[in-house]
Every structure is written in structure tokens, then in C-alpha cells.
Design an enzyme around this catalytic site. Structure first.
Site, short mmCIF file in Angstrom:
data_model
loop_
_atom_site.label_atom_id
_atom_site.label_comp_id
_atom_site.label_asym_id
_atom_site.label_seq_id
_atom_site.Cartn_x
_atom_site.Cartn_y
_atom_site.Cartn_z
N ASP A 81 39.21 27.99 37.34
CA ASP A 81 40.18 26.88 37.79
C ASP A 81 41.39 27.72 38.08
OD1 ASP A 81 41.33 27.42 35.35
OD2 ASP A 81 40.63 25.48 34.53
N ASP B 137 40.31 46.54 35.64
CA ASP B 137 41.20 45.65 36.20
C ASP B 137 42.24 45.00 35.13
OD1 ASP B 137 38.59 44.45 34.82
OD2 ASP B 137 39.83 42.69 34.99
N ASN B 138 42.36 45.64 33.89
CA ASN B 138 43.57 45.31 33.18
C ASN B 138 44.22 46.61 32.81
OD1 ASN B 138 42.86 42.49 32.89
ND2 ASN B 138 41.74 42.95 31.19
N GLY C 290 39.86 40.08 41.39
CA GLY C 290 41.04 39.76 42.07
C GLY C 290 41.89 38.86 41.22
P1 AMP Z 1 40.81 38.49 32.37
O1 AMP Z 1 39.71 38.73 31.33
O2 AMP Z 1 41.93 37.75 32.06
O3 AMP Z 1 41.43 40.11 32.74
O4 AMP Z 1 40.14 38.35 33.72
C1 AMP Z 1 39.07 38.69 34.57
C2 AMP Z 1 39.12 38.32 35.83
O5 AMP Z 1 38.72 36.77 35.82
C3 AMP Z 1 40.35 38.39 36.84
O6 AMP Z 1 40.02 38.41 38.27
C4 AMP Z 1 41.05 37.10 36.51
O7 AMP Z 1 41.85 36.75 37.61
C5 AMP Z 1 39.86 36.12 36.43
N1 AMP Z 1 40.02 34.96 35.75
C6 AMP Z 1 40.36 34.80 34.40
N2 AMP Z 1 40.61 33.45 34.13
C7 AMP Z 1 40.65 32.91 35.18
C8 AMP Z 1 40.83 31.54 35.39
N3 AMP Z 1 41.07 30.50 34.55
N4 AMP Z 1 40.79 30.90 36.68
C9 AMP Z 1 40.55 31.96 37.82
N5 AMP Z 1 40.30 33.19 37.58
C10 AMP Z 1 40.49 33.51 36.17
MG MG Z 2 43.03 40.58 33.61
#
Ligand code: AMP
Ligand code: MG
Length: 525
Positions: free
Chosen positions: A134, A269-270, A100
Site C-alpha cells: 500500500d 536494496d538496503n 524500487g
Molecule cells: P524493505 O524490506 O522495507 O527494505 O522493503 C523491500 C521492498 O519492499 C522495497 O522495494 C520497499 O519499497 C517495498 N515495500 C516495503 N513495504 C512496503 C509497503 N508498505 N508498500 C509498498 N512497498 C513496500
Molecule cells: Mg528497504
């Protein structure tokens, strides 16, 4: 500041009944309402006039306090209800369950000039999907997202866009290389826009929970809003929709390969359902042409998301999407046929793209071999992809290679990182290839000048090299945004000659070879 609000996602689809902003699993809902965190001292660093124009904002609007407040989460636009989306995903090949929008908050959708745009803040605080993180973003990763999304757009690659980059005034704790060295960094927020931020993972989460009702509602919404050529609520329409997603994804990946863009984290998810490049994390551009390269140190061991594997991963991700859609279609053969069509179409599209990069406007059965051989010689010694292809367009058809006259020492010279390794054997292999290429060019009807035009339109001169992004970041960290302004400006014309930016058309400097942020990036952001 007046925007033409036109919400669809949160008016058509089921909301989470719980309105508390606390970490939880959310069921039978596509999103949760959540307010952005109030920034302590918001400051705008950079905005894009062209993106603003897409949603009907003027330059004056961008200078207003209400704009600053809007894009930093300090204020909520009247009669709108911000929300975070519920999605899941396969991360590094494994089902990760609910993910999410952990740090993205959707503000609203607008309609302008018959186009529909969703606005989203990235780094605006915790949501029910933040798990144990966070919800914030730091300046370095926000700069990378802001610059790269615009770079991709001007390279003619489908992508989300970035409207603004701002400091929140808050400090954010990060362990950049995940090695126990945490430090405070400046918090930032990007306001990004796209027709939709729906990902493959938005569908997967409902399929994984056997929640066919919500899955169906989401698919029908997506088709109605974004795939007008498919018919919602019908099996054929669902198949057409999947076929369109497959085509768009293929096109996006071909474009990534064309410019040497490595996404770094191609988790489902990306993956945008619209085939947009989305979520700019530990991405990078190939400097030395290398099929095995990934900028993401988190993926160092298996290099799942390496440059040469991106086309396979896109297909693997499409397979996960097909599985998610299956309950609505229940026809494995039809879905498989579409997946197979990707396998058939990819090599054809790749060949076409590579022909364009080489300035070949006619076809020859030996072209495939010519390209395969090129990929081998390009990897014999470290060869800068961007410079090599860009400079190749200066090679005249009538060039005569002799022991004393070699393009390796003239036209193509600047592309080689280790000229001392161009020994007799390597030089010989290069000359064999170049000779074949020159013979092949004899069969083209184009003049040298015309061929150059065609090649320069697909081989960019200016890309967001990893070290350039890092130089921007280092300056911005000290409060100086001059380079950020320049690079943003330069990236608007990546295919043009821009004499004032010529100094950025150079190989990665040696100091950047092993520097964190330049060649090594983690998911920490
Ligand atoms: P990502 O690797 O950036 O695609 O993130 C994977 C998941 O982790 C997604 O659900 C992001 O919303 C969540 N996410 C990444 N960084 C953060 C953060 N600093 N705080 C909350 N959720 C995060
Ligand atoms: Mg992402």
C-alpha cells in the site's frame, strides 16, 4: 519557508516515460515521477531542530503549516517534481528483481552551507514500485526509524537522518507477526534526509537487464555528485569508486559491531552506496552479547543477518555490487583485489575497534587472543553488551581479584542477566580473563582516569534498546509523546553521563524478553 532547491538525480538521469501511478516494471529509467498521497488529517509529532538546520530551516519554519504540509505530502514545493527510484536487490541471498521505492517518495534536493541533501518521505503512498503493497507506513515503524537514525548519528555512525515524524490521519492495515492477525494501526510518515538515497540495488537493476547505458549514467552521476576523488567515465575512476564504497561499508559495519547494532535486513536494496545505515526495519541492539542474535523473526531459520554475520554479509553485498559494475570495468582481477582488501582490512579494523573498547592504546601481539577469549566468556551466560563495556572503564588497573573481591560482584555486576549462572566454573573463566586483562593494562601508560575517558568515548551508555523503543511506541499509540521527546533528547548524548536518564542504563526488563517489538520483530511496517 525558503529552501535552496538544487536537484541533480532527476535532472541528470533518465525518467520513466510513463507518468501513471500504477504498479509496473520500469525499464531504462532511474526513477518515476509520482505525487505523494494527500493525508486525511496530518499532524506533526516530532521534529529534529538539528536536522532542520542542516537544510537551512529555522525553528519557526518547523512550526509553520507549510512545513507540516511539505513533510506529510499534503503539498508539493513549488517547481519540484517528486519521484520514486527504480532499484532491484538481492533479498536473503536471492535475486529479487525490481523492487524500487515502494513507499518512499523523493521530494527534491537542497544545497545548504555547501552540503547537498535529498529529502524523502517514507510512507507517503503508492508508487509504480509498490507491487501489491500500500505504500504506507505505520506509527510504530516510523517511530523506530525516526529515533534510530538520530541515535546512530549521535553514536558517530554514518546514517541517514530523520527530519520529522507525523501522523497522516489515515488507518493502515497490518499483520504484525504475519500470523493472520491483521489490525488497523495509525498511519505515519517520516521525512528523512541524506546526501543521497542511492543503494547497491540501484546499480544491480540495470546490470541485471544488460542496460549498460543507464548503468553508466547512474555510476557517472554518483561519482560526480558524491565521490569527487574518483574520475567519472574512466575505468580507474570506476575502480576507485568501488574501493571507496568498500571502505565506507567496512567502516559502517565496524561501527555497528562496536555498539551492538543489528540491522536485521541487510539485503542489497538496503545498502547505501554512501555507506550510510539505511532503512530501519526490524533492527535491534544486542542486549545479551550473542553473535547468533537477530531481532528479525522473518530471518529466524537461517539467521543470515545475525550480529556475528554482518561483516560477511557486507562483503557478500559488495560482491553483488562488483558484479553489477563489472560491465563498465571488465576487469575481474581488479574488482577481486578490492574485495580481498576488505577481507584483509576487516580483521585489522576490528582489532583496532576492540582495542579501543578495552581502552588499549598500545598494541600487543596477544591482544587478538585476549579479544577472542573475551568474546567466548561474554557468551557463557547472558551478559549485557552495553553495560559490560561501559562499566569496564571503572576497573582500576591495580584491582586485586580474590575469592572475596570480584568485579563480577561489583563493577560488572549489573551486566549479568542470570547471576545465578555465574557458578564456580564460569566465575573461574571470567577471573582468568579479567586477570589477563589487568596484566595487559599494566603495560598501558594511561592513568585509570584517562583510560576511562577513551573507553567511554566508544562504549555508549545509552542506546535505543528494543524495549525502550517499544515503550515509546506504546505511549505514542495513546497520543502521549513525552517519552518520545525524552528518548530523542537522551540519544543525542549517548556517550555522556546523563543522571536524569540514568534509569535507561539498565538491563532489558524480564517482561520484554519475549514481547513482540522488544525481542521479536518482523518486516511488517
Ligand atoms: P524493505 O524490506 O522495507 O527494505 O522493503 C523491500 C521492498 O519492499 C522495497 O522495494 C520497499 O519499497 C517495498 N515495500 C516495503 N513495504 C512496503 C509497503 N508498505 N508498500 C509498498 N512497498 C513496500
Ligand atoms: Mg528497504
Amino acid at each position: 519557508m525558503k529552501l535552496n532547491i538544487s536537484n541533480t538525480f532527476n535532472t541528470n538521469l533518465p525518467a520513466d516515460a510513463n507518468s501513471k501511478n500504477e504498479t509496473r516494471k520500469v525499464f531504462n529509467a532511474c526513477y518515476s515521477n509520482v505525487l505523494p498521497k494527500t493525508p486525511s488529517n496530518p499532524k506533526l509529532i516530532h521534529t529534529s531542530n538539528n536536522v532542520a538546520a542542516l537544510i537551512g530551516l529555522t525553528k519557526d519554519n518547523l512550526n509553520s503549516t507549510s512545513f507540516l504540509n511539505l513533510v506529510t505530502g499534503a503539498f508539493v514545493y513549488p517547481n519540484t517534481t517528486p519521484y520514486a527510484m527504480c532499484y532491484g536487490g538481492h533479498q536473503f541471498g536471492n535475486w529479487a528483481g525490481q523492487l524500487g521505492d515502494g513507499r518512499a517518495i523523493n521530494l527534491f534536493e537542497v544545497e545548504h552551507k555547501n552540503k547537498h541533501w535529498a529529502l524523502q518521505l517514507k510512507g507517503a503512498g503508492e508508487t509504480p514500485y509498490s507491487r501489491n503493497a500500500d505504500g504506507l507506513a505505520v506509527l510504530r515503524s516510523s517511530i523506530r526509524e525516526h529515533l534510530c537514525s538520530e541515535a546512530m548519528h549521535y553514536l558517530n555512525i554514518s546514517t541517514t537522518r530523520s527530519l520529522s515524524l507525523a501522523l497522516t490521519g489515515n488507518q493502515v492495515l497490518r499483520d504484525v507477526m504475519y500470523n493472520g492477525n491483521s489490525a488497523y494501526e495509525k498511519g505515519a510518515v517520516v521525512c528523512r534526509i541524506a546526501p543521497s538515497f542511492i543503494r547497491f540495488g540501484n546499480f544491480e537493476i540495470f546490470a541485471s537487464r544488460n542496460d549498460t547505458n543507464t548503468l553508466k549514467a547512474l555510476v557517472n552521476h554518483t561519482i560526480t555528485q558524491h565521490f569527487p576523488n574518483s574520475k567519472a567515465n574512466t575505468k580507474q575512476g570506476y575502480l576507485d569508486f568501488f574501493k571507496s564504497v568498500t571502505n565506507r561499508t567496512l567502516k559502517m559495519v565496524i561501527d555497528w559491531q562496536r555498539v551492538g547494532f543489528v540491522h536485521g535486513v541487510m539485503n542489497t536494496d538496503n545498502m547505501s552506496i554512501l555507506g550510510l545505515t539505511i532503512d530501519f526495519g526490524p533492527y535491534g541492539w544486542l542486549e545479551g552479547y550473542d553473535h547468533n542474535w537477530t531481532p528479525n523473526t522473518t530471518d529466524n531459520q537461517y539467521k543470515r543477518y545475525r550480529y556475528g554475520n554482518q561483516p560477511n554479509i557486507a562483503l557478500w553485498n559488495l560482491l553483488q555490487l562488483a558484479n553489477a559494475l563489472y560491465p563498465l570495468i571488465e576487469d575481474a582481477k581488479a574488482l577481486e583485489a578490492i574485495l580481498n582488501s576488505y577481507n584483509d582490512a576487516y580483521p585489522i579494523a576490528y582489532l583496532k575497534m576492540m582495542r579501543a573498547k578495552l581502552g588499549l592504546t598500545t598494541t600487543d601481539t596477544a591482544d587478538q587472543d585476549l579479544i577472542n577469549e573475551l568474546e567466548t566468556v561474554l557468551q557463557l551466560t547472558e551478559t549485557d553488551m552495553t553495560i559490560w563495556f561501559r562499566n569496564l572503564s571503572n576497573l582500576p588497573k591495580a584491582y586485586k581479584i580474590t575469592p572475596n573481591n570480584s568485579p563480577l560482584k561489583t563493577i560488572l555486576k549489573d551486566a549479568f542477566y542470570t547471576p545465578e549462572k555465574l557458578n564456580n566454573e564460569v566465575t573461574k573463566k571470567w577471573h582468568i580473563w579479567l586477570q589477563k586483562y589487568l596484566i595487559r593494562l599494566q603495560r598501558e601508560h594511561n592513568s585509570d582516569g584517562n583510560r576511562k575517558k577513551i573507553m567511554d568515548a566508544v562504549n555508549p551508555k545509552y542506546v535505543l534498546r528494543n524495549y525502550i523503543a517499544q515503550l515509546v511506541i506504546d505511549q505514542a499509540d495513546k497520543g502521549n509523546y513525552n517519552l518520545l521527546n525524552d528518548i530523542h533528547d537522551m540519544l543525542k548524548k549517548p556517550y555522556d553521563e546523563q543522571p536524569n536518564y540514568e534509569k535507561w542504563f539498565t538491563k532489558r526488563p524480564e517482561w520484554a524478553r519475549h514481547k513482540v517489538g522488544c525481542s521479536m520483530l518482523s518486516c511488517s511496517s
